[in-house]
Design a protein around this motif. Structure first.
Motif, mmCIF file in Angstrom:
data_model
loop_
_atom_site.group_PDB
_atom_site.id
_atom_site.type_symbol
_atom_site.label_atom_id
_atom_site.label_comp_id
_atom_site.label_asym_id
_atom_site.label_seq_id
_atom_site.Cartn_x
_atom_site.Cartn_y
_atom_site.Cartn_z
ATOM 1 N N LEU A 232 55.083 66.088 16.952
ATOM 2 C CA LEU A 232 55.070 67.080 15.880
ATOM 3 C C LEU A 232 54.540 68.424 16.360
ATOM 4 C CD1 LEU A 232 53.862 64.873 12.896
ATOM 5 C CD2 LEU A 232 56.147 65.831 13.250
ATOM 6 N N ASP A 233 53.811 68.414 17.476
ATOM 7 C CA ASP A 233 53.319 69.678 18.037
ATOM 8 C C ASP A 233 54.442 70.467 18.692
ATOM 9 O OD1 ASP A 233 50.738 69.082 17.237
ATOM 10 O OD2 ASP A 233 50.288 68.029 19.103
ATOM 11 N N THR A 234 55.427 69.767 19.270
ATOM 12 C CA THR A 234 56.574 70.415 19.917
ATOM 13 C C THR A 234 57.853 69.718 19.455
ATOM 14 O OG1 THR A 234 56.288 68.951 21.829
ATOM 15 C CG2 THR A 234 55.280 71.144 21.943
ATOM 16 N N PRO A 235 58.246 69.897 18.192
ATOM 17 C CA PRO A 235 59.335 69.111 17.613
ATOM 18 C C PRO A 235 60.712 69.371 18.213
ATOM 19 C CG PRO A 235 58.651 70.864 16.121
ATOM 20 C CD PRO A 235 57.644 70.837 17.224
ATOM 21 N N SER A 236 60.875 70.445 18.975
ATOM 22 C CA SER A 236 62.194 70.714 19.546
ATOM 23 C C SER A 236 62.453 69.931 20.825
ATOM 24 C CB SER A 236 62.356 72.212 19.817
ATOM 25 O OG SER A 236 61.388 72.649 20.767
ATOM 26 N N GLU A 237 61.414 69.266 21.360
ATOM 27 C CA GLU A 237 61.544 68.548 22.628
ATOM 28 C C GLU A 237 61.606 67.044 22.365
ATOM 29 O OE1 GLU A 237 58.304 69.696 25.091
ATOM 30 O OE2 GLU A 237 58.694 71.855 24.872
ATOM 31 N N VAL A 238 62.802 66.466 22.488
ATOM 32 C CA VAL A 238 62.990 65.034 22.261
ATOM 33 C C VAL A 238 63.081 64.336 23.616
ATOM 34 C CG1 VAL A 238 64.480 63.262 21.267
ATOM 35 C CG2 VAL A 238 64.176 65.452 20.085
ATOM 36 N N THR A 239 62.225 63.353 23.830
ATOM 37 C CA THR A 239 62.229 62.577 25.066
ATOM 38 C C THR A 239 63.062 61.316 24.864
ATOM 39 O OG1 THR A 239 60.025 63.359 25.670
ATOM 40 C CG2 THR A 239 60.819 61.356 26.757
ATOM 41 N N ARG A 240 64.069 61.135 25.712
ATOM 42 C CA ARG A 240 64.901 59.939 25.617
ATOM 43 C C ARG A 240 64.100 58.715 26.045
ATOM 44 N NH1 ARG A 240 71.088 59.140 26.815
ATOM 45 N NH2 ARG A 240 71.205 56.879 26.851
ATOM 46 N N VAL A 241 64.192 57.623 25.257
ATOM 47 C CA VAL A 241 63.494 56.383 25.559
ATOM 48 C C VAL A 241 64.452 55.353 26.139
ATOM 49 C CG1 VAL A 241 62.203 54.452 24.571
ATOM 50 C CG2 VAL A 241 61.737 56.786 23.802
ATOM 51 N N SER A 242 65.570 55.102 25.441
ATOM 52 C CA SER A 242 66.535 54.124 25.941
ATOM 53 C C SER A 242 67.179 54.635 27.222
ATOM 54 C CB SER A 242 67.613 53.853 24.888
ATOM 55 O OG SER A 242 68.237 55.057 24.483
ATOM 56 N N ARG A 243 67.542 53.707 28.097
ATOM 57 C CA ARG A 243 68.036 54.088 29.412
ATOM 58 C C ARG A 243 69.475 54.588 29.370
ATOM 59 N NH1 ARG A 243 65.528 48.959 32.652
ATOM 60 N NH2 ARG A 243 65.906 47.963 30.663
ATOM 61 N N GLN A 244 69.824 55.428 30.315
ATOM 62 C CA GLN A 244 71.174 55.969 30.415
ATOM 63 C C GLN A 244 72.170 54.825 30.594
ATOM 64 O OE1 GLN A 244 72.171 59.137 30.246
ATOM 65 N NE2 GLN A 244 70.211 60.214 30.285
ATOM 66 N N GLY A 245 73.360 54.992 30.001
ATOM 67 C CA GLY A 245 74.410 54.000 30.169
ATOM 68 C C GLY A 245 74.482 52.992 29.052
ATOM 69 N N SER A 246 73.465 52.953 28.165
ATOM 70 C CA SER A 246 73.517 52.027 27.050
ATOM 71 C C SER A 246 74.603 52.464 26.070
ATOM 72 C CB SER A 246 72.173 51.981 26.331
ATOM 73 O OG SER A 246 72.275 51.234 25.145
ATOM 74 N N GLU A 247 75.420 51.514 25.634
ATOM 75 C CA GLU A 247 76.473 51.846 24.670
ATOM 76 C C GLU A 247 75.914 52.084 23.278
ATOM 77 O OE1 GLU A 247 79.739 52.365 25.142
ATOM 78 O OE2 GLU A 247 79.204 52.319 27.243
#
Length: 445
Positions: free
Chosen positions: A290-305
């Protein structure tokens, strides 16, 4: 990315209808003559029940909307269009050459089971010679009732009127319930007291969904159309005070994707989201501060459908989420600071819920309606016990867990007995020579 075709003898797929930005397509059917393709379309922020049955020319790509607020459109050789609106199968006279609907719609079968939020499908089909097959689930009007369930499956209904509930969320103190509620193909967020009837509408735009409580119970986060964008194309994360004072606030908006909140950590500093891409219902599970709401960090790994439904641990240090990276949806737990990941489900599973004491994780099965729980043995070593079944659910994230972990808040069929509610087993109904009934009830002009 769209609708493709390939020769029955094999070959490379050819895209014949491209999805527009934020659009999802389902259920293609080539109409007689081979020029027009029938399918269902939704924009990024809509549920499949808010879809529209459309026809598109494969030569000019002109589109014509045939039915609003429906999933699964299907043309029959008898000159009819079948479609599901809510849980009712409707039929209407249809000229597949001129794409004209004649007369009014006629209700044919009530209580047909829809496939849920992930696809635009429903559990009915017709054969070319005129037989009908469909499934209902003990509920003939599409409405659901809220009930408490203990871990032995004993259920007690709440004094809340049945409705078309979707996602249900219990407030941290267990006294209030936030739900996504569909009415006439429009979905909004509602608030109910757990111990009495009568609710309050939180949103009124007809496209708000997926409520999430803040850890202190003061705020409701939810997905709603992005400000300044085309309605129904993109959703942003919004929030509003749970006492309904003040105006809604837009918390997070991404320029090229829809965002849906799924969990808020107990320190109120992190919010888990699904980032819904153009080509997939859910592109990935992510987290933002909530301090930097424009920055979303991806959690699920690349390649997941498919990935999403992230549930943050009470301290916000771990996240449980569902992902199809193995080929089937499973529930994983990841440590956010290190990226360490552990598979916690055994059978295909989805929609995890982290207990408020951090000692258990609940999730539902994809091949059945079983609700399971795993005990957290050690987060330091990412060790979890084997899953144990503790109940059954009816729909998409249609459950939550009380603060003490002893009770489950669930949706159950509204037409079940008031006491001793039991979710009925699914039954397949086959109607032979159904086209004769269809032609009698919906005469072709």
């Amino acid at each position: 990315d769209g609708i493709a075709r390939l020769p029955a003898t094999g070959g490379s797929p050819e895209t014949v209808v491209s999805a527009k930005e934020g659009e999802r397509l389902s259920g293609p059917q080539l109409l007689p003559g081979g020029e027009w393709l029938l399918f269902v379309s939704t924009a990024g922020g809509e549920t499949w029940d808010q879809g529209r049955v459309v026809a598109e020319s494969l030569t000019t790509h002109q589109r014509k909307v045939l039915v609003e607020g429906a999933r699964v459109g299907w043309a029959t050789p008898t000159g009819h269009l079948l479609y599901l609106s809510g849980n009712t199968l409707f039929g209407q006279t249809f000229d597949s050459q001129t794409l004209a609907l004649l007369g009014g719609p006629v209700s044919l079968v009530a209580g047909v089971r829809a496939a849920g939020a992930l696809t635009g499908d429903a559990y009915f089909d017709v054969s070319t010679k005129g037989d009908l097959v469909y499934i209902v689930e003990g509920n003939t009007d599409g409405e659901l009732r809220l009930a408490w369930s203990d871990r032995n499956g004993s259920q007690t209904p709440l004094p809340i009127e049945p409705a078309s509930f979707d996602v249900v969320r219990l407030s941290p103190d267990g006294r209030r319930i936030a739900v996504g509620q569909t009415d006439a193909a429009a979905q909004d967020i509602w608030l109910y007291d757990a111990d009495r009837a009568g609710g309050q509408r939180v949103t009124s735009d007809g496209q708000s969904r997926r409520p999430v409580w803040s850890s202190d119970g003061d705020w409701l986060y939810y997905a709603a159309p992005a400000s300044g964008g085309e309605p129904g194309v993109r959703t942003s994360v919004w929030r509003r005070r749970a006492d309904l004072s003040g105006e809604p606030e837009e918390v997070l908006s991404l320029p090229d994707a829809s965002v849906v909140p799924t969990s808020v950590s107990d320190d109120a500093g992190r919010v888990a989201v699904e980032v819904l891409g153009r080509a997939r219902f859910a592109g990935y599970a992510g987290v933002f501060s909530l301090d930097t709401p424009s920055e979303v960090t991806r959690v699920s790994r690349q390649g997941s459908e498919f990935a999403g439904a992230g549930a943050l641990s009470p301290d916000g240090a771990f996240i449980a989420y569902m992902s199809a990276e193995s080929g089937a949806l499973q529930v994983y737990v990841q440590e956010l600071s290190t990226g360490r990941v552990k598979l916690v489900s055994v059978e295909p599973a989805m929609h995890p819920v982290w207990a408020r004491d951090g000692k258990e994780i609940f999730f539902s099965g994809t091949n059945n309606r079983d609700l399971s729980v795993v005990k957290v043995l050690s987060l330091e070593r990412l060790e979890f016990a084997a899953p144990e079944v503790v109940g059954r659910q009816t729909g998409n994230r249609a459950y939550d867990v009380s603060a003490d972990g002893k009770r489950l808040l669930m949706t159950v069929p509204a037409l079940a007995p008031a006491e001793g509610i039991n979710v009925s087993e699914w039954q397949i109904t086959v109607v032979l020579n159904w086209f004769e009934e269809l032609k009698a009830r919906v005469p072709v002009r």
